[in-house]
Design an enzyme around this catalytic site. Structure first.
Site, PDB file in Angstrom:
ATOM      1  N   PHE A 114       8.952   5.837  -7.889  1.00 42.56           N
ATOM      2  CA  PHE A 114       7.583   5.965  -7.423  1.00 42.56           C
ATOM      3  C   PHE A 114       7.268   7.423  -7.160  1.00 42.56           C
ATOM      4  O   PHE A 114       8.169   8.270  -7.138  1.00 42.56           O
ATOM      5  CB  PHE A 114       7.382   5.105  -6.155  1.00 42.56           C
ATOM      6  CG  PHE A 114       6.376   4.005  -6.351  1.00 42.56           C
ATOM      7  CD1 PHE A 114       6.579   3.025  -7.299  1.00 42.56           C
ATOM      8  CD2 PHE A 114       5.208   3.957  -5.587  1.00 42.56           C
ATOM      9  CE1 PHE A 114       5.640   2.023  -7.489  1.00 42.56           C
ATOM     10  CE2 PHE A 114       4.275   2.958  -5.766  1.00 42.56           C
ATOM     11  CZ  PHE A 114       4.483   1.980  -6.711  1.00 42.56           C
ATOM     12  N   GLN A 227      -6.938   8.657   1.385  1.00 46.50           N
ATOM     13  CA  GLN A 227      -6.231   8.722   0.104  1.00 46.50           C
ATOM     14  C   GLN A 227      -7.083   8.212  -1.056  1.00 46.50           C
ATOM     15  O   GLN A 227      -7.596   7.096  -1.009  1.00 46.50           O
ATOM     16  CB  GLN A 227      -4.947   7.898   0.168  1.00 46.50           C
ATOM     17  CG  GLN A 227      -4.150   7.948  -1.129  1.00 46.50           C
ATOM     18  CD  GLN A 227      -2.708   7.531  -0.935  1.00 46.50           C
ATOM     19  OE1 GLN A 227      -2.399   6.347  -0.837  1.00 46.50           O
ATOM     20  NE2 GLN A 227      -1.815   8.501  -0.871  1.00 46.50           N
ATOM     21  N   HIS A 229      -6.586   7.081  -4.708  1.00 49.43           N
ATOM     22  CA  HIS A 229      -5.508   6.674  -5.612  1.00 49.43           C
ATOM     23  C   HIS A 229      -5.818   7.200  -7.015  1.00 49.43           C
ATOM     24  O   HIS A 229      -6.951   7.089  -7.479  1.00 49.43           O
ATOM     25  CB  HIS A 229      -5.393   5.145  -5.632  1.00 49.43           C
ATOM     26  CG  HIS A 229      -4.125   4.644  -6.246  1.00 49.43           C
ATOM     27  ND1 HIS A 229      -3.894   4.701  -7.605  1.00 49.43           N
ATOM     28  CD2 HIS A 229      -3.022   4.090  -5.697  1.00 49.43           C
ATOM     29  CE1 HIS A 229      -2.696   4.194  -7.854  1.00 49.43           C
ATOM     30  NE2 HIS A 229      -2.145   3.816  -6.711  1.00 49.43           N
ATOM     31  N   LEU A 239      -7.600  -1.438  -8.631  1.00 48.21           N
ATOM     32  CA  LEU A 239      -6.385  -0.634  -8.601  1.00 48.21           C
ATOM     33  C   LEU A 239      -5.444  -0.950  -9.770  1.00 48.21           C
ATOM     34  O   LEU A 239      -5.195  -2.102 -10.082  1.00 48.21           O
ATOM     35  CB  LEU A 239      -5.659  -0.929  -7.277  1.00 48.21           C
ATOM     36  CG  LEU A 239      -4.286  -0.319  -7.071  1.00 48.21           C
ATOM     37  CD1 LEU A 239      -4.393   1.191  -6.940  1.00 48.21           C
ATOM     38  CD2 LEU A 239      -3.627  -0.914  -5.837  1.00 48.21           C
ATOM     39  N   GLU A 242       0.634   2.380  -9.123  1.00 51.33           N
ATOM     40  CA  GLU A 242       1.465   3.540  -9.446  1.00 51.33           C
ATOM     41  C   GLU A 242       2.742   3.117 -10.179  1.00 51.33           C
ATOM     42  O   GLU A 242       3.398   3.930 -10.838  1.00 51.33           O
ATOM     43  CB  GLU A 242       1.832   4.243  -8.126  1.00 51.33           C
ATOM     44  CG  GLU A 242       2.562   5.553  -8.274  1.00 51.33           C
ATOM     45  CD  GLU A 242       2.607   6.299  -6.940  1.00 51.33           C
ATOM     46  OE1 GLU A 242       1.534   6.549  -6.368  1.00 51.33           O
ATOM     47  OE2 GLU A 242       3.711   6.606  -6.469  1.00 51.33           O
ATOM     48  N   ARG A 273       0.237  11.545  -4.655  1.00 53.22           N
ATOM     49  CA  ARG A 273      -1.063  11.008  -5.071  1.00 53.22           C
ATOM     50  C   ARG A 273      -2.195  12.023  -4.933  1.00 53.22           C
ATOM     51  O   ARG A 273      -3.086  12.072  -5.775  1.00 53.22           O
ATOM     52  CB  ARG A 273      -1.387   9.745  -4.266  1.00 53.22           C
ATOM     53  CG  ARG A 273      -0.535   8.582  -4.705  1.00 53.22           C
ATOM     54  CD  ARG A 273      -0.829   7.329  -3.904  1.00 53.22           C
ATOM     55  NE  ARG A 273      -0.059   6.219  -4.447  1.00 53.22           N
ATOM     56  CZ  ARG A 273      -0.018   5.008  -3.897  1.00 53.22           C
ATOM     57  NH1 ARG A 273      -0.688   4.753  -2.780  1.00 53.22           N
ATOM     58  NH2 ARG A 273       0.702   4.052  -4.456  1.00 53.22           N
ATOM     59  N   HIS A 337      -8.685   4.601  -1.533  1.00 55.33           N
ATOM     60  CA  HIS A 337      -7.647   3.575  -1.548  1.00 55.33           C
ATOM     61  C   HIS A 337      -7.052   3.255  -0.178  1.00 55.33           C
ATOM     62  O   HIS A 337      -6.725   2.112   0.113  1.00 55.33           O
ATOM     63  CB  HIS A 337      -6.537   4.048  -2.489  1.00 55.33           C
ATOM     64  CG  HIS A 337      -5.387   3.104  -2.623  1.00 55.33           C
ATOM     65  ND1 HIS A 337      -5.558   1.796  -3.045  1.00 55.33           N
ATOM     66  CD2 HIS A 337      -4.051   3.254  -2.394  1.00 55.33           C
ATOM     67  CE1 HIS A 337      -4.372   1.195  -3.071  1.00 55.33           C
ATOM     68  NE2 HIS A 337      -3.452   2.052  -2.671  1.00 55.33           N
ATOM     69  N   ARG A 372       0.004   9.828   1.933  1.00 56.71           N
ATOM     70  CA  ARG A 372       1.037   8.796   1.947  1.00 56.71           C
ATOM     71  C   ARG A 372       1.688   8.665   0.571  1.00 56.71           C
ATOM     72  O   ARG A 372       1.005   8.697  -0.446  1.00 56.71           O
ATOM     73  CB  ARG A 372       0.418   7.447   2.317  1.00 56.71           C
ATOM     74  CG  ARG A 372       1.377   6.284   2.254  1.00 56.71           C
ATOM     75  CD  ARG A 372       0.746   4.982   2.709  1.00 56.71           C
ATOM     76  NE  ARG A 372      -0.285   4.466   1.834  1.00 56.71           N
ATOM     77  CZ  ARG A 372      -0.058   3.827   0.686  1.00 56.71           C
ATOM     78  NH1 ARG A 372       1.185   3.653   0.243  1.00 56.71           N
ATOM     79  NH2 ARG A 372      -1.063   3.373  -0.048  1.00 56.71           N
TER      80      ARG A 372
END
Lengths: 557, 319
Positions: A114, A227, A229, A239, A242, A273, A337, A372
């Protein structure tokens, strides 16, 4: 009137994890939630949950450093250390509860990579990890016979002598208000995506928990850290996990170039991100996008791989875009997001309001800081949901029986009746949309003083106009119209705090990127912004960031 | 483009509640789903319309409803596909669920059915260190059922639940499969026995395929029910009409190349089950008077031996 030891507001992952801990600890626990537990927005988390498992050669310090670097050094390092150290146990515990995690060839838990991390330490269930975790925690709730007030909407917290002692809630089914008393309350009511339009967040993400705690005197912290995304679908804003990039997908611009080579030569598509979203937006702004989008390309991964490991993404592409990930690169762009900000808590979930705890997206411990990492949000919910309940179990031992005072109930009855009696006025949906579009425009991937002030003006206007909102539905049963108006009140609270935080922070850090002040300023701004709601209006303050062993350095991906 | 919706309304707060249909005409985008249109109605036209919805991305399971008579997730149903030329779409609450208001149904029964299958993992012990070891195939096999979002679409259109509210129903049975087939669970045989023996268990599905067709997440509940029948038989649960029916069916085809319907009925009920046989007697009498009673001794089918070969080949293949 109802009465319990511990009342939890919200039945997503943080709420249910806290509830299970409370029941196991022998307390009389109840959960109040405005939707059935399995409808909670934890469902929408797709990619996975991070954990540095020592028996795989990983270590907590590596995960902690990735998290802290991801946060642009705004996370409190003591809190991150706790999360990283407890992550392994938390994930194994979920597996023991029945989560069908993906496996490796030896039958052990498998991982994927990730963003913002070099180590593959993200444990997952296809591309439905949040849903799989939520359903398993709901199974545990059934196992323990947890009391759930389903489809009850919380209208107020009850405070006595400055201590939180329960909540007033509207039973949507009957339209009746009730008092639920408790010795302690944990708010785990999720995020506030509806402050922005568009957003990947569900319609229910209206910041109820944030506003409730704020009104009880607890400050919201780092609310400017919103955030965006990097991969949300064109048109619908849905969405795309990721996990796609974690499994090897490329980001391409109009010329077909993997543009992340320019912005993050080492991490490429798996930079943090905020970095990827800014890179995409730069490509789009400089004319290398396609109709305001760039492309997410999975073709080289092959159909069978996509269908097994990223099945939900394929479903979304086919159903909502009419495209096939194995054949077509899909248009995506940054979309709002998650809020890193939230109700300020300590590492045990305690807020500054006595008797009140918070966990999950509505809380800010702070482990996410200014940005994050993907797959750290699920981890946050289970680690700090559990910790909040554990601490609350101790706290309630010192709390005496509760009073029978119904004054908050009476006040809420009057407030709701006044709203219902207002003959005609503005529709709440229109007012929210207008404000939320202004928030996206003003506090987006890029922002500056003028844009943030425009957003603030829109929010102030919404606050003024809220007095003119009317409800068309005058009935008792499932009066959604009434609930939307009450939700909008919470949404505006959150927007106010976000604007105040954003205007206060005179630097660029993580997701808060100002085109008028592009540098991070550790000398003056290595600190949290706090926004309090007071009788005299908003009060902005700051508090220091806990630095334990990692001195801030320049952040390069 | 134009969307024309005809929405079933019901408001229990009215002095004399009654069901009515209300029509809405909207200008919508080509990409609109039924849910987008309903939200537009609610937000801009008629704030009294009640429906549940949340994620808009087919993962929360809130917006199950009937569109043109079939259960669907409204967020996953595109108007352009069903009504490209502005044809009227009929929107109604899900079936087999009591209606609370408009498109909002009571989901208590649904979740009580889920509770009936003890929907939580029951291992005898958990590893003291680390995770359970389980093969990748066994977990991947369960992914299909884990896709269930409990939207209720399968229950809505289940033809058994329409007539028998004791039936556990497709969603809960798919949930049961998730534990029966989980290598970490140590109650599989008890679970199977219960599902085999109880009224409303695995043998009460009529294999009508509705649940498979309407499930928006490809969970295919009926296929799971059939798998559990096989597993139950394998585990030695043979004293059921369902099992006897299966056995009689294959015996008859092997022997006669066709179905011996009389014998199938008696075999399924059980030759020694006198009360059960007596209960069916009026049906037989009625069939006889209408000339619909199958022959007591079946004729052999033409090409009987070829059919037998097919049966043997199929059985050989399945072993």
């Amino acid at each position: 009137m109802y009465e319990h030891d511990l009342l939890i507001i919200g039945a997503g992952l943080a709420g249910l994890r806290a509830a299970v801990e409370g029941v196991r600890g022998g307390a009389d626990v109840a959960v109040v939630t405005k939707v059935h537990p399995v409808r909670s927005h934890s469902n929408a988390a797709q990619g996975g949950i991070n954990a540095p498992l020592t028996d795989r050669g990983d270590d907590w310090e590596s995960h902690a450093l990735d998290t802290i670097k991801g946060s642009d050094y705004l996370a409190d390092q003591d809190a991150v250390e706790i999360m990283s150290r407890e992550a392994g146990e938390a994930v194994i515990e979920l597996e023991h509860m029945g989560v069908i995690f993906s496996r490796d060839d030896e039958g052990r838990l498998g991982t994927r990579r990730f963003g913002g991390q070099k180590v593959a330490r993200t444990f997952f269930v296809g591309a439905i990890t949040g849903s799989a975790l939520l359903h398993v925690l709901y199974e545990q709730a059934i196992k323990y016979g947890l009391r759930v007030y389903e489809e009850w909407f919380v209208t107020s917290l009850i405070e006595e002598d400055g201590v939180v002692r329960g909540a007033v809630a509207l039973d949507l089914r009957t339209g009746e208000l009730h008092t639920i008393r408790a010795k302690a309350v944990i708010i785990a009511a999720g995020g506030a995506g509806r402050v922005f339009e568009p957003s990947t967040n569900a319609i229910i993400c209206t910041g109820d928990g944030l506003a409730l705690a704020w009104r009880a005197g607890a400050p919201m912290m780092d609310m400017e850290m919103v955030q965006y995304h990097p991969t949300t679908l064109a048109r619908t804003g849905i969405l795309m996990s990721e996990a796609a990039r974690g499994e090897g997908a490329y980001l391409l611009n109009k010329q077909g170039d993997r543009f992340m080579e320019t912005y993050a030569p080492e991490y490429l598509e798996l930079a943090s991100r905020d970095v990827v979203s800014r890179s995409e937006q730069t490509e789009i702004n400089e004319g290398r996008g396609i109709d305001g989008n760039v492309l997410l390309d999975l073709r080289h991964l092959g159909r069978s791989f996509i269908e097994e490991r990223l099945g939900y993404l394929q479903e979304v592409a086919v159903e909502f875009l009419g495209m096939d990930l194995a054949n077509d690169p899909v248009p995506i762009r940054p979309g709002m997001h998650y809020i890193m900000g939230g109700i300020k808590t300590d590492v045990n979930g305690r807020t500054e309001a006595p008797g009140l705890y918070a966990a999950g997206e509505c809380a800010n411990v702070s482990v996410h800081g200014a940005n994050r990492l993907g797959a750290n949000s699920l981890l946050d919910t289970v680690v700090f949901g559990r910790r909040a309940a554990r601490h609350a179990l101790e706290y309630i031992k010192s709390v005496n029986g509760t009073s029978r005072d119904e004054s908050q109930l009476e006040a809420d009855k009057a407030r709701l009746q006044a709203l219902l009696d207002r003959p005609q006025g503005i529709r709440s949906a229109a007012l929210r949309r207008e404000m939320a579009e202004a928030m996206t425009e003003g506090i987006g991937v890029f922002r500056d003083q003028a844009s943030m002030e425009r957003a603030e003006t829109a929010v102030r206007r919404a606050r003024d106009q809220f007095a003119n909102v009317s409800v068309q539905d005058k009935g008792k049963t499932f009066n959604m119209d009434l609930m939307f108006a009450l939700e909008l009140d919470y949404v505006i609270d959150c927007a106010e705090a976000i604007c105040a935080g954003a205007l206060a922070r005179k630097e660029s850090r993580g997701a808060h990127y100002r085109t008028d002040i592009t540098q991070r300023d550790d000398e003056n701004w290595l600190k949290h912004t706090l926004v309090y709601k007071t009788d005299e209006g908003l009060r902005v303050d700051t508090s220091p960031v806990a630095i334990t062993k990692w001195e801030p350095v320049k952040r390069v991906y | 483009m134009q969307a024309n919706l005809k929405v079933k309304r019901y408001n229990p707060d009215e002095p004399q509640p009654r069901v009515r249909y209300q029509e809405y005409s909207l200008d919508v985008l080509e990409s609109f789903t039924v849910l987008d249109a309903l939200i537009q109605v609610r937000d801009e036209v008629d704030g009294t319309l009640a429906l549940r919805c949340s994620c808009r991305a087919s993962i929360c399971g809130s917006c199950g409803m009937r569109v043109n008579g079939r259960a669907k997730l409204a967020c996953k149903t595109r108007i352009a596909e069903l009504a490209p030329n502005g044809e009227q779409l009929t929107i109604e609450p899900m079936g087999n669920h009591p209606v609370i208001k408009d498109l909002v149904v009571d989901i208590d029964t649904f979740f009580n059915q889920i509770r009936r299958v003890d929907p939580f993992i029951q291992p005898d012990s958990t590893p003291t260190q680390g995770e359970f070891i389980a093969s990748s195939e066994s977990m991947t096999n369960l992914l299909g059922v884990m896709n269930c979002i409990m939207c209720g679409a399968c229950v809505s259109d289940c033809t058994v639940l329409e007539v028998d509210d004791k039936f556990i129903g497709p969603a809960a049975l798919a949930k049961a499969y998730r534990f029966v087939d989980d290598p970490r669970d140590d109650r599989s045989s008890e679970r199977l026995k219960k599902l085999n023996d109880e009224h409303g268990g695995i043998w009460d599905c009529t294999r009508c395929f509705q649940c498979v067709e309407v499930c928006p997440k490809d969970v295919a509940p009926m296929d799971r029910i059939m798998e559990m029948r096989d597993m139950a038989i394998e585990a030695g649960n043979r004293n059921t009409p369902g099992y006897r029916h299966t056995e009689s069916f294959i015996r008859s085809v092997r022997r006669h190349g066709r179905l011996d319907e009389t014998r199938l009925a008696v075999d399924s009920i059980g030759w020694t089950n006198v009360p059960g046989l007596l209960r069916e007697a009026p049906v037989a009498m009625k069939a006889f008077t209408k000339g619909k009673l199958p022959p007591l001794f079946p004729h052999k089918a033409e090409g009987n031996s070829a059919i037998r070969e097919i049966v043997e080949k199929a059985e050989g293949g399945s072993k």
